[in-house]
Scaffold this motif. Structure first.
Motif, PDB file in Angstrom:
ATOM      1  N   THR A  14      45.109  58.598  29.168  1.00  0.00           N
ATOM      2  CA  THR A  14      44.138  57.572  29.526  1.00  0.00           C
ATOM      3  C   THR A  14      44.741  56.177  29.415  1.00  0.00           C
ATOM      4  N   ALA A  15      45.563  55.952  28.385  1.00  0.00           N
ATOM      5  CA  ALA A  15      46.182  54.634  28.228  1.00  0.00           C
ATOM      6  C   ALA A  15      47.081  54.301  29.409  1.00  0.00           C
ATOM      7  N   ILE A  16      47.815  55.309  29.897  1.00  0.00           N
ATOM      8  CA  ILE A  16      48.701  55.085  31.045  1.00  0.00           C
ATOM      9  C   ILE A  16      47.888  54.739  32.291  1.00  0.00           C
ATOM     10  N   GLN A  17      46.759  55.411  32.456  1.00  0.00           N
ATOM     11  CA  GLN A  17      45.927  55.176  33.635  1.00  0.00           C
ATOM     12  C   GLN A  17      45.055  53.934  33.492  1.00  0.00           C
ATOM     13  N   ALA A  18      44.674  53.588  32.264  1.00  0.00           N
ATOM     14  CA  ALA A  18      43.696  52.521  32.064  1.00  0.00           C
ATOM     15  C   ALA A  18      44.271  51.144  32.344  1.00  0.00           C
ATOM     16  N   VAL A  19      45.534  50.917  31.984  1.00  0.00           N
ATOM     17  CA  VAL A  19      46.106  49.573  32.127  1.00  0.00           C
ATOM     18  C   VAL A  19      46.116  49.112  33.576  1.00  0.00           C
ATOM     19  N   PRO A  20      46.701  49.875  34.527  1.00  0.00           N
ATOM     20  CA  PRO A  20      46.635  49.409  35.926  1.00  0.00           C
ATOM     21  C   PRO A  20      45.223  49.384  36.488  1.00  0.00           C
ATOM     22  N   THR A  21      44.368  50.300  36.020  1.00  0.00           N
ATOM     23  CA  THR A  21      42.992  50.313  36.510  1.00  0.00           C
ATOM     24  C   THR A  21      42.266  49.036  36.112  1.00  0.00           C
ATOM     25  N   MET A  22      42.351  48.658  34.844  1.00  0.00           N
ATOM     26  CA  MET A  22      41.665  47.466  34.370  1.00  0.00           C
ATOM     27  C   MET A  22      42.290  46.211  34.958  1.00  0.00           C
ATOM     28  N   LEU A  23      43.607  46.217  35.152  1.00  0.00           N
ATOM     29  CA  LEU A  23      44.255  45.080  35.795  1.00  0.00           C
ATOM     30  C   LEU A  23      43.739  44.901  37.217  1.00  0.00           C
ATOM     31  N   GLY A  24      43.628  45.997  37.957  1.00  0.00           N
ATOM     32  CA  GLY A  24      43.093  45.918  39.310  1.00  0.00           C
ATOM     33  C   GLY A  24      41.654  45.443  39.326  1.00  0.00           C
ATOM     34  N   ILE A  25      40.858  45.889  38.356  1.00  0.00           N
ATOM     35  CA  ILE A  25      39.461  45.462  38.276  1.00  0.00           C
ATOM     36  C   ILE A  25      39.374  43.957  38.030  1.00  0.00           C
ATOM     37  N   ILE A  26      40.206  43.456  37.123  1.00  0.00           N
ATOM     38  CA  ILE A  26      40.188  42.018  36.813  1.00  0.00           C
ATOM     39  C   ILE A  26      40.542  41.200  38.045  1.00  0.00           C
ATOM     40  N   VAL A  27      41.641  41.571  38.710  1.00  0.00           N
ATOM     41  CA  VAL A  27      42.095  40.802  39.872  1.00  0.00           C
ATOM     42  C   VAL A  27      41.064  40.859  40.989  1.00  0.00           C
ATOM     43  N   LEU A  28      40.539  42.061  41.276  1.00  0.00           N
ATOM     44  CA  LEU A  28      39.571  42.208  42.357  1.00  0.00           C
ATOM     45  C   LEU A  28      38.294  41.423  42.070  1.00  0.00           C
ATOM     46  N   CYS A  29      37.766  41.566  40.858  1.00  0.00           N
ATOM     47  CA  CYS A  29      36.532  40.842  40.515  1.00  0.00           C
ATOM     48  C   CYS A  29      36.759  39.332  40.524  1.00  0.00           C
ATOM     49  N   PHE A  30      37.918  38.888  40.027  1.00  0.00           N
ATOM     50  CA  PHE A  30      38.215  37.461  40.005  1.00  0.00           C
ATOM     51  C   PHE A  30      38.228  36.903  41.422  1.00  0.00           C
ATOM     52  N   LEU A  31      38.877  37.604  42.334  1.00  0.00           N
ATOM     53  CA  LEU A  31      38.970  37.118  43.710  1.00  0.00           C
ATOM     54  C   LEU A  31      37.616  37.180  44.420  1.00  0.00           C
ATOM     55  N   LEU A  32      36.840  38.234  44.156  1.00  0.00           N
ATOM     56  CA  LEU A  32      35.525  38.338  44.790  1.00  0.00           C
ATOM     57  C   LEU A  32      34.578  37.244  44.307  1.00  0.00           C
ATOM     58  N   LEU A  33      34.675  36.902  43.017  1.00  0.00           N
ATOM     59  CA  LEU A  33      33.799  35.861  42.484  1.00  0.00           C
ATOM     60  C   LEU A  33      34.089  34.498  43.102  1.00  0.00           C
ATOM     61  N   GLN A  34      35.325  34.301  43.540  1.00  0.00           N
ATOM     62  CA  GLN A  34      35.659  33.027  44.174  1.00  0.00           C
ATOM     63  C   GLN A  34      34.964  32.860  45.522  1.00  0.00           C
ATOM     64  N   LEU A  35      34.501  33.965  46.096  1.00  0.00           N
ATOM     65  CA  LEU A  35      33.803  33.892  47.377  1.00  0.00           C
ATOM     66  C   LEU A  35      32.345  33.458  47.227  1.00  0.00           C
ATOM     67  N   MET A  36      31.836  33.466  45.987  1.00  0.00           N
ATOM     68  CA  MET A  36      30.456  33.041  45.766  1.00  0.00           C
ATOM     69  C   MET A  36      30.332  31.542  46.012  1.00  0.00           C
TER      70      MET A  36
END
Length: 328
Positions: A14-36
């Motif tokens: 889970t640790a191996i899978q969680a790091v890139p998953t959470m990184l992708g979530i942060i980047v995607l959410c950050f960029l989407l929020l800029q569209l508001m």
């Protein structure tokens, strides 16, 4: 394979899978929020009634919103890597403090709703499977269909009208008696009545889902050869259903329950708003309304972490229910 070794393997995977998953979530959410449209400076200016261009620029500069987008993203990732979720631009307090104040209420509500959904859903589905084709099964199928097709917030509103307004049995909102500084068992007993209606409203849809899953899984398991052997050996029906049939039928139910945690977090926004429950759902809604992106990103990040941890727990539960899943 020992339980400790299985747990260690699951945590490493889970640790191996969680790091890139959470990184992708942060980047995607950050960029989407800029569209508001708009930002916290526009919201604060609207609330104050007027603001000069200089004051708006000062607010944006203090919040770091005047920096290029990639610079803002890099700075946020650097802060998160050091477990710093930043400051709330609206409340002026650390995001971690705001989340930790609301997190216990949301966890209590979610775990209670999930426990009710699993308990009532599995019990209802088991009764439906035992009496398949007879009147208890048909009646319960109608009840399950009602909960499945009715939005949880509508059930919550109707429950408020019935149990709070008409009967006066339960409070209509909040999480505890205002001004009552209780501790220990007294505090728990005080909070229980406030928890009943929101937990049932959040659990209603999932009760129907788990009931239908349990019924279908049990009917499938009951046709297996090993259960016919158990019946031929003269085992009591209760033992056959609980120790042999239900244990194997729970695997698809627990799998779906782990996947539904994200839906519970999403439903918490509506349920917490309807019942004035001070949790992370309301905090996220307030952050969206106030364009407080640091708070919203913190809530999304913690929600993602909770979903990942839940998936680990589901994997370990599957290994206990069916040791054959260890190899997968």
């Amino acid at each position: 394979m020992s339980v400790a070794l299985r747990t260690g393997q699951a945590l490493r995977r889970t640790a191996i899978q969680a790091v890139p998953t959470m990184l992708g979530i942060i980047v995607l959410c950050f960029l989407l929020l800029q569209l508001m449209p708009g930002d916290v400076a526009d919201v604060l200016a609207g609330e104050s009634g007027a603001a000069t261009a200089e004051s708006l620029e000062a607010i944006r500069s203090r919040a770091g919103l005047d920096q290029p987008l990639l610079v803002q993203l890099g700075q946020y990732l650097w802060n998160v890597a050091h477990f710093d979720f930043g400051q709330s631009t609206r409340f002026g307090t650390p995001v971690s403090q705001l989340i930790l104040e609301r997190l216990p209420n949301t966890l209590v509500l979610m775990l209670t709703a999930l426990g009710l959904a699993l308990g009532l859903g599995i019990l209802t589905g088991s009764v439906m499977a035992v009496y398949a084709g007879r009147w208890p099964d048909r009646v319960l199928q109608l009840v399950v269909l009602f909960f499945y097709s009715t939005p949880g917030f509508w059930i919550g509103l109707m429950a408020i009208v019935l149990f709070s307004v008409q009967l006066g049995w339960l409070p209509s909102g909040g999480s505890q008696t205002i001004g009552a500084e209780l501790t220990g068992l007294a505090a728990l007993l005080d909070r229980l009545p406030y928890l009943v209606l929101p937990a049932l409203a959040m659990a209603s849809f999932f009760i129907a889902v788990y009931a239908r899953l349990t019924r279908a899984a049990l009917l499938e398991v009951l046709r297996q050869d090993y259960l016919r052997t158990a019946v031929a050996k003269g085992l009591p029906p209760f033992v056959i259903y609980t120790r042999h049939a239900l244990r194997n039928a729970l695997i698809p139910v627990t799998t779906v329950a782990g996947m539904h945690l994200g839906n519970l977090l999403g439903g918490a926004v509506v349920v917490e708003t309807v019942f004035s429950w001070p949790g992370m759902g309301r905090l996220a809604l307030e952050a969206v309304a106030g364009r407080d992106f640091n708070v919203l990103l913190g809530v999304l990040l913690l929600s993602s972490f909770l979903v990942i941890v839940t998936n680990v727990a589901v994997d370990l539960l599957h290994a206990w229910l069916d040791p054959r899943t260890e190899a997968s």
